[in-house]
Write a protein that holds these residues in place. Structure first.
Motif, mmCIF file in Angstrom:
data_model
loop_
_atom_site.group_PDB
_atom_site.id
_atom_site.type_symbol
_atom_site.label_atom_id
_atom_site.label_comp_id
_atom_site.label_asym_id
_atom_site.label_seq_id
_atom_site.Cartn_x
_atom_site.Cartn_y
_atom_site.Cartn_z
ATOM 1 N N ASP A 1 1.053 -1.367 -0.145
ATOM 2 C CA ASP A 1 -0.109 -0.050 0.057
ATOM 3 C C ASP A 1 0.830 1.222 -0.175
ATOM 4 O O ASP A 1 0.368 2.345 -0.365
ATOM 5 N N ALA B 1 3.432 1.502 -1.956
ATOM 6 C CA ALA B 1 3.910 1.638 -3.220
ATOM 7 C C ALA B 1 3.025 2.097 -4.133
ATOM 8 O O ALA B 1 2.180 1.399 -4.668
ATOM 9 N N ASP B 2 2.914 3.358 -4.413
ATOM 10 C CA ASP B 2 2.114 4.085 -5.054
ATOM 11 C C ASP B 2 2.891 4.807 -6.283
ATOM 12 O O ASP B 2 2.530 5.871 -6.785
ATOM 13 N N LEU C 1 3.454 4.205 -9.199
ATOM 14 C CA LEU C 1 2.966 4.205 -10.510
ATOM 15 C C LEU C 1 1.534 4.912 -10.534
ATOM 16 O O LEU C 1 0.775 4.846 -11.567
ATOM 17 N N LYS C 2 1.409 5.626 -9.504
ATOM 18 C CA LYS C 2 -0.194 6.256 -9.543
ATOM 19 C C LYS C 2 -0.071 7.457 -10.850
ATOM 20 O O LYS C 2 0.797 8.085 -10.945
ATOM 21 N N GLN D 1 -5.674 5.222 -12.205
ATOM 22 C CA GLN D 1 -4.332 4.487 -12.125
ATOM 23 C C GLN D 1 -4.032 4.920 -10.617
ATOM 24 O O GLN D 1 -3.124 5.701 -10.391
ATOM 25 N N GLY E 1 -2.036 3.444 -8.521
ATOM 26 C CA GLY E 1 -0.745 2.849 -7.881
ATOM 27 C C GLY E 1 -0.951 1.704 -6.899
ATOM 28 O O GLY E 1 0.113 1.354 -6.595
#
Lengths: 125, 813
Positions: free
Chosen positions: A118, A120-121, A123-124, B781, B783
């Protein structure tokens, strides 16, 4: 009584029948769903990887189950080992995938000092 | 080797070498040593080689055709013809036989055509009758002129390599003031000068060797453009660029007439070649195609002037159309007798002469020549002695056989007017180069007059001798200018002490130009040539009493020449310095400049001499005398009278010769004495005379107001016309164009609005919709890995559900 229960509970018949392809499929499905649940619910990245292993192995069980000689056609000229071969490939690929995923996890840990997915964002969108 | 094949090779090579030098300097000039110093060597080497080749040609010619005194008289016809026919049986046997045969019919009036070699090197263009070719026509006149031109050009190349020394470095031109008040600094143009000089020599020799009028015209224009380069050498000076343009434009006026003459000749005769050409005939045999000379002076008519058949038919075109084709040939003689074609031949002659008027600076086109002094002095020497102005006289001499007596009368009067006007202007000029310039114009008038009164040898003889002493005079004046840094004679004086060589050689030049000599014994070159002109003019005016003024013009001109030349010499070299600033800096010129002076001075003395054994320029020229002009001829139609052109040899004999020589001597002596009285002994004050004859003096000092006249007559109207054209351009055409532009601009404005608003709006709306959608979709998106897994799982389930609902029947099946 059997008939009553059988009509009330879905797939109850499985318990009364001899072990067949369907039973294997049920095991595969349980494995798959457990894996997916594990992936979706675990916050620990290693847990998620374990979920992936479960999903892959669920699929492997299916491959092997569908390779059952009972399902082979009459005139089939194959060795009847297709499912097993697929399963071997999947195991192989799972090993490779696990290596890559562990490397990513390790890297992630180096950068964030945690393996909580959680957190790890990056790539948001 | 055969002379006929040797001469074209020798002279052709001599002709092309300066071109090679031009091309070399053009491409490699600036790289030839420091500042292109060695370009002078390249150009000089080329012209020296040309001189050597010309001299070889000259000697070869003399070896075959020794120049001895021609025997004149009644027996000139048949006996001479037979003798000549033996000598040149190969090339002229046929013509000689014709001459002899017809000589009997015409009572001994037949003459031999002069020895000449002709041919074509290269055909530029051939279509139908029109043939433009690069060819040669070589006779003793050509060779003599080659020697003279290359010799003088050599002297000038050597002299210029010293004179143009300044151009080797950065030059500060003190006559050019820039906007900020400083003087112009520019890099030297040493190679460029020699490049143009080489091209000039090439062009001039092209005229000399030309075998047809088209080629003459090509090189005629080349000479014009070269003069433009050289006169405008200091092109940053307004005066120099104006002078260059003036020379070029005034020459164009003359060339226009020349084009008319060329068209008249070609249209009527279909050839521009001077000499007969050997061309392959229809049946494979070689046939002789007659050239201009034999068309106008056919051998069967005893080389007498006759309007050619082509011109008669051309002029009588209506009658030809009305006559049956078979009978035309028989009627040509009738039409000729009626006078058809006379005017055409007259126009052709006058047209060609117009070109010569421009090039040789005759009245009324002489105005360019004095202005041409803006060029460097070596150029003035070359332009005024051996090349450009000589070209016109040379062409009249070359074209002489085709000129009718009427044309000759026009030429004679043009020459007389020119020599008088120019001489009077020279009387009062104070610029040393301008005096020489007007003297050149005047001497060219002499030559034209001589040719016009039938003195073919006299005119061309004077051309040759004048080339030597005028180039000498110009180089001397250059030496003086080099020393004094001024052209104004009023600031000079007493220079003989510091510049002994220049003063001495210039004195020789002055004596030569006035024709000094001991009467009947010996004299300088000008003595012989001027006397023969005077004698021929006298002979002509005796034969045609109503044109006696031509003789008085020549005699008066001789007086004026002597006066202004010695005025120049006395003002420059004698007495005491008038301007000490100038006198202090004066010095003798370097050796490289003095040597050409000495060489030319020697030639100015000896050029007219006839050596024992008969070798002399006059006799050499006599060899090339056009056929049919040695005898007294009568003719003329245009001015309502018959002209008599007396034979030239008559002027060498008896009373005429004595009278002419005495007159020449007396007028020249009178002129010198008057000049000495006014400028050496100062008995009479020139200023007092100028005051007494104030109107005349002003008139002359303003050069007869010719420049003002031309300005009022041609330049102003041209400017006016230009202003009108410019007004139309700016008042009508420009607004129209601007209006069109405005309308286009408005339409474009509307177009732009549509583009910006509609097209761009649509595109932008699409883009922003996509953008907004993207922004919204971006939110998906997150993530978050676990969410993705949920999406995948839910999506997969949803897909299965959807599939099972949509394809229920097929799944069930």
């Amino acid at each position: 009584m059997n008939s009553v229960v059988a009509s009330a509970v879905p797939l109850f018949g499985l318990f009364t029948e001899p072990v067949s392809v369907a039973h294997y499929l049920v095991v595969g499905a349980i494995l798959f769903v457990s894996g997916v649940a594990c992936m979706a619910l675990k916050r620990n990245a290693l847990g998620v990887l374990m979920g992936i292993e479960l999903v892959l192995n669920g699929a492997n069980v299916n491959f092997v189950a569908f390779a059952s000689p009972y399902l082979q056609g009459e005139g089939s000229r194959s060795l009847g080992l297709d499912g097993q071969v697929f399963a071997l490939f999947v195991i192989l690929l799972a090993a490779a995938e696990a290596a890559v995923a562990l490397a990513i996890t390790l890297n992630f840990y180096n950068n964030h000092a945690t393996v909580d997915v959680d957190r790890a964002d990056d790539l948001k969108g | 080797m055969d002379l006929a094949s040797q001469l074209p090779q020798l002279l052709g090579l001599a002709w092309l070498l300066p071109l090679a030098s031009f091309v070399l300097i053009l491409f490699f000039g600036p790289r030839m040593g420091p500042h292109g110093r060695n370009a002078a060597w390249v150009a000089t080497a080329a012209i020296v080689t040309s001189l050597v080749l010309s001299l070889v040609a000259f000697v070869s010619w003399l070896g075959v055709h020794p120049a001895v005194a021609a025997h004149h008289g009644g027996d000139h016809g048949a006996a001479h013809a037979a003798e000549e026919a033996g000598d040149h049986a190969g090339s002229h046997g046929d013509a000689a036989a014709h001459g002899e045969q017809h000589g009997e019919q015409h009572g001994g009036h037949a003459e031999q055509p002069p020895v000449a070699y002709s041919g074509d090197w290269y055909t530029l263009y051939e279509a139908g009758r029109l043939k433009l070719s690069i060819g040669w026509y070589i006779d003793s006149l050509t060779i003599l002129m080659f020697v003279v031109v290359t010799f003088i050009a050599t002297c000038i190349h050597v002299y210029a390599s010293g004179y143009m020394h300044d151009e080797l470095h950065e030059v500060t031109d003190h006559e050019v003031h820039l906007a900020d008040g400083s003087h112009l600094h520019r890099p030297g143009r040493f190679p460029r000068f020699f490049q143009a000089l080489s091209l000039f020599c090439f062009s001039m020799m092209g005229i000399l060797i030309a075998g047809n009028l088209a080629m003459v015209f090509i090189f005629w224009e080349l000479v014009g453009i070269c003069s433009w380069f050289l006169i405008g050498f200091y092109y940053e000076r307004k005066s120099a660029s104006n002078a260059a343009n003036k020379a070029f434009i005034v020459n164009r006026v003359g060339d226009f007439g020349m084009l008319i003459g060329l068209m008249a000749l070609w249209g009527a005769l279909g050839t521009l070649h001077f000499a007969d050409a050997q061309v392959p005939g229809a049946d494979g045999q070689v046939v002789s195609k007659p050239g201009l000379f034999s068309l106008v002076r056919p051998a069967e008519a005893g080389h007498a002037l006759r309007v050619p058949d082509g011109m008669v038919k051309f002029a009588a075109a209506e009658k030809v159309a009305a006559t049956a084709p078979g009978e035309v040939a028989g009627k040509v003689d009738v039409w000729r007798a009626e006078g058809f074609g006379n005017w055409l031949l007259f126009i052709a002659g006058v047209g060609i002469f117009c070109g010569c008027v421009g090039k040789s600076a005759q009245f009324p086109l002489f105005v360019w020549l004095p202005d041409a002094m803006e060029g460097p002095t070596p150029v003035s020497a070359l332009v005024h002695s051996a090349t450009m102005v000589a070209a016109g006289v040379y062409l009249v001499g070359r074209f002489f056989p085709v000129l009718t007596p009427d044309v000759l009368l026009v030429i004679a009067y043009t020459g007389a007017i020119t020599l008088f006007i120019a001489a009077t202007i020279a009387l009062v000029a104070n610029d040393i180069k301008r005096v020489l310039a007007y003297s050149t114009v005047s001497q060219l008038g002499y030559m034209m007059l001589a040719l016009g009164v039938g003195g073919w040898v006299a005119g061309l003889f004077h051309l040759v001798t004048h080339a030597f002493f005028k180039s000498l005079l110009f180089l001397c004046s250059g030496s003086v200018i080099h020393a004094c840094h001024t052209n104004d004679m009023r600031k000079m004086g007493g220079l003989a002490k510091v510049m002994p060589y220049t003063a001495g050689t210039m004195l020789v030049g002055c004596l030569a130009i006035i024709g000094a000599g001991i009467p009947f014994v010996i004299g300088l070159s000008g003595y012989y040539s001027k006397d023969s002109i005077l004698a021929q003019a006298l002979s002509f005016s005796q034969a045609n009493p109503r044109h006696a003024i031509l003789y008085w013009a020549v005699a008066g001109g001789a007086f004026l020449t002597a006066f202004y030349m010695f005025r120049l010499w006395f003002m420059t070299f004698s007495g005491t310095p008038r301007d000490h600033h100038v006198a202090e800096h004066a010095h003798e010129s370097p050796q490289v400049m003095v040597m050409p002076l000495l060489v030319l001075a020697v030639l100015a003395v000896v050029a007219g001499w006839t050596l024992p054994g008969g070798f002399g320029i006059a006799n050499l020229l006599e060899q090339s005398r056009p056929a049919g002009t040695a005898q007294t001829a009568q003719g003329g139609f245009a001015f309502g009278q018959t002209l008599t052109l007396p034979a030239e040899h008559l002027s060498h004999e008896g009373a005429i010769h004595v009278t002419a020589t005495v007159t020449a001597f007396a007028t020249a002596l009178g002129g010198v004495l008057l000049a000495a009285t006014m400028y050496l002994w100062r008995v009479i004050s020139p200023a007092a005379i100028a005051t007494i004859f104030r109107p005349v003096y002003t008139f002359l000092a303003n050069r007869w107001y010719f420049d003002e006249l031309y300005r009022a007559m041609f330049v102003r109207p041209a400017h006016g016309l230009a202003a009108v054209a410019s007004g139309i351009d700016q008042g009508l055409i420009d607004p129209f164009i601007n209006g069109l532009a405005w309308v286009t601009r408005q339409v474009a404005g509307i177009d732009a609005w549509i583009d910006r608003t509609l097209v761009d709006g649509l595109v932008n709306a699409t883009a922003s919709a996509t953008w907004a959608a993207g922004l919204e979709l971006k939110k998906l998106q997150t993530g978050s890995l676990r969410q993705y897994v949920m999406f995948i799982a839910a999506g997969t389930v949803a897909l299965f559900v959807l599939a099972s609902m949509l394809f229920r029947s097929s799944l069930a099946g």
